[in-house]
Design an enzyme around this catalytic site. Structure first.
Site, short mmCIF file in Angstrom:
data_model
loop_
_atom_site.label_atom_id
_atom_site.label_comp_id
_atom_site.label_asym_id
_atom_site.label_seq_id
_atom_site.Cartn_x
_atom_site.Cartn_y
_atom_site.Cartn_z
N ASP A 65 0.86 -1.18 0.00
CA ASP A 65 0.00 0.00 0.00
C ASP A 65 0.89 1.23 0.00
O ASP A 65 2.12 1.11 0.06
CB ASP A 65 -0.98 0.01 1.18
CG ASP A 65 -0.29 0.02 2.54
OD1 ASP A 65 0.93 0.30 2.63
OD2 ASP A 65 -0.97 -0.25 3.54
N ASP A 127 -9.07 -1.44 14.07
CA ASP A 127 -10.39 -1.25 13.45
C ASP A 127 -10.71 -2.35 12.43
O ASP A 127 -11.70 -2.27 11.71
CB ASP A 127 -10.47 0.12 12.78
CG ASP A 127 -9.44 0.29 11.66
OD1 ASP A 127 -8.58 -0.61 11.48
OD2 ASP A 127 -9.47 1.32 10.96
N HIS A 129 -8.73 -3.26 9.85
CA HIS A 129 -8.16 -3.15 8.51
C HIS A 129 -6.94 -4.05 8.37
O HIS A 129 -6.30 -4.42 9.36
CB HIS A 129 -7.81 -1.69 8.17
CG HIS A 129 -6.52 -1.19 8.74
ND1 HIS A 129 -6.44 -0.38 9.86
CD2 HIS A 129 -5.24 -1.35 8.33
CE1 HIS A 129 -5.18 -0.08 10.12
NE2 HIS A 129 -4.43 -0.66 9.20
#
Lengths: 237, 237, 237, 237
Positions: A65, A127, A129
């Site tokens: 990413d 969270d 991810h």
């Protein structure tokens, strides 16, 4: 999914380092996507100290990413990995493969043409991810894609803080390998440490399979190892 | 063949341990044939200290050679491995697969029926042997086989000394996985340390390909990693 | 090694075609080195008739040997394969990888960087050659290499006849993937037909392991299938 | 996912047969789960006619679902496969592995201990089922499991008709490999023919990823090939 729980962050780092080292000494080209962030820091230090000065021309690394970084042609993730791992581990430029705002649409094909990813080392967000697959913007069916960074997303403030830390404005979007990209990796190593990840780890393993909690998709991977320290594993005993 | 040279026996052991650990944490059944002897001692200690108390029901171990041992139903190799690795690493009985005087003829098929060997960790004899493939008795075309122990073989005295050490008579024969068995393993890790192995390592890599120096066959393996300390590697720089 | 014997050349071709077709329909990049010559002719026709007009962008083909051909930038093997398979099967230019007099020294690395060869389909010479690994010029330890064409070699006249057929002079040398290149392929399919190959097949399977009969090295491959018609198999029942 | 479209059922059957044949001739143990039903009928006939009388001791077959059948110790699926494929293909009893009402809970581990499934050949239900993963009873997270047969399920009447055809009462439940079992197979081949499957195929490829349409999960498989005839593919051009 195979889960190994060890006492400490150091013990977790030893096992993560072992898996990376086993790829670096391999007798063939190995393609590894490696995570940035604080979780793998110690593992990379161990890898570096044990392999330093050795030729690892067979070892290719991929970022999975990244967001634009002002004043650089590289993404934020690349720059962090360069400092934390690529440079101290003496990975040659031609063995580093960066996902960028420009090449993400062909990144999966590029990986495929190099024989596929042999290993992905990833972390878990509190969270839910993984890679840049965030709540509200994840589609389980996606290969690499571009994600808009919008104030209405629950994770927007994290990006604001991060870019404030860089002294930069928040970019409009970033790119990430998608859930399908990860499902195609031959082996995934998920490393998790600290009590602040305990709930996320429990949810990943036993919560609903839903794009609202992206890491739940990892349960569908055919070859995934989780290495957690005791604090992260305290809700899954 | 990929060769990694590190400074010390400890450094070699760290890398060997890494490859073994990466198999123990894997999310699927892994079949590993592991060598006995002094070379892997430190590597096994590292593996044991890092994985102790963890469930490794996916991890299956195979012995690859062995001779009868008076007063036991097991081979000498099994007994040594039990003490050095199987017991302290908490490997369950049902995950241990011993080659014996009785089962060697079907041992390769048994391995095949379990998905094949994912990893063999082997050492190098200063006379060029690997596993029990010895000078004068090796046929590159062999799967597992029985080897007679005869006074005319150059390695006979080693067996005499070893069995004297046990307070036993030298047996008439032993069994070993053959060169073909090793060529079928998906991955081979050869560990070599000490200056007394330097000549053998050089010969293995650059000497003639011949059954008189059995380890020369390892050059034909499609996926083999050598990890050597500086003393063992001093003739191959 | 697994040997399947079928009655006729047509039946052999059906099974060879099946293995190639299974790669063409695969859901990932597949790298196949395919032999020229008369043996695979019918198999390629079957493949072409069954896959014609289908997108096989995942399917990459490699030539494994070749000699210069006057008036062309391509090797003789490439030109033959282009006519017999690449064109009628609609293989795109970018999916064809030719070993040449110029690139042979980096050809194995190029293959490695594309994930390795998934399949090699090869034939057997009545003199024991496979690919361009000929009696008198074969070294089992070789990756791709250049072979001089000299009058003292037993196969010299075959080259003379072949180039006379082209109306050209015999070139000074040709290139070929070596025995080590073949041992690295994940899967090898050897197709053999006709009574003029019967002796060679028997020798390959049971004769001495020697560079004088290059195909004997194929016994050391970890995953090799032989498909032979009854005439070729008549000495190995 | 790779989709190959061919004109006719016969052409689809040729390609499916090719993939099965390539496993039967392989030089190592291969584990294949094969579907019953009408779709694979022609493919099995081709396989049988081309391999008949050949030793395929390396080839192991698995049934992936089944219901009790009165008067037999075997499941309905096993009995159908025995007639359609196992017997005419001369598959030996010891190479046939049946999922049953008794062993389903350990069936995935049994497969794992044999090296995993190399290939699954499956069909697509017009209601979106694959294997016995039916609308209303499918959980994407499941390995092999037992499914109750209840009147409230949309597919209940199909079972009633099927068992009426046998002259038997509908059983209370059946067993099937689950979505996770299929995701673990190294390769999946989905064969689809006929216009009555066109809508299901389009939905599988482009509809929502949901347990209500179980086959949508196949999009997440890392290595899946679809072979369809033109009628089945008419909505996905």
């Amino acid at each position: 999914m195979k889960i190994t729980t060890v006492k400490t962050y150091e013990a977790m780092s030893e096992l993560a380092a072992a898996t990376i080292l086993s790829k670096m000494t391999a007798d063939r080209r190995v393609n590894c996507a490696l995570t940035a962030g604080s979780t793998p820091k110690k593992a990379y230090e161990l890898v570096i100290s044990r392999m330093k000065n050795n030729n690892c021309s067979n070892f290719h690394v991929y970022t999975f990413d990244g967001a634009p970084y002002e004043g650089s042609d590289h993404t934020s993730t690349y720059l962090e990995m360069k400092k934390m791992f690529f440079d101290p581990a003496n990975i040659k430029e031609e063995n580093i493969h960066e996902i960028t705002m420009e090449n993400f649409a062909t990144f999966d094909q590029k990986i495929e043409d190099a024989g596929g990813l042999d290993l992905m080392v990833i972390g878990l967000g509190s969270d839910g991810h993984f890679c840049g697959n965030m709540p509200k913007t994840t589609d389980f069916d996606s290969l690499s894609y571009e994600v808009e960074i919008k104030p209405e997303y629950p994770w927007y403030d994290v990006f604001v803080d991060m870019y404030n830390g860089y002294g930069q404005a928040v970019p409009k979007s970033f790119v990430t390998m998608g859930p399908l990209s990860v499902l195609k990796a031959k082996e995934v190593l998920l490393i998790v440490n600290g009590s602040n990840k305990a709930e996320a780890l429990a949810k990943m393993l036993k919560g609903p399979l839903t794009e609202d909690f992206p890491a739940s998709a990892l349960r569908l991977h055919s070859n995934i190892t989780v290495i957690a320290d005791e604090e992260a594993a305290k809700l899954i005993s």
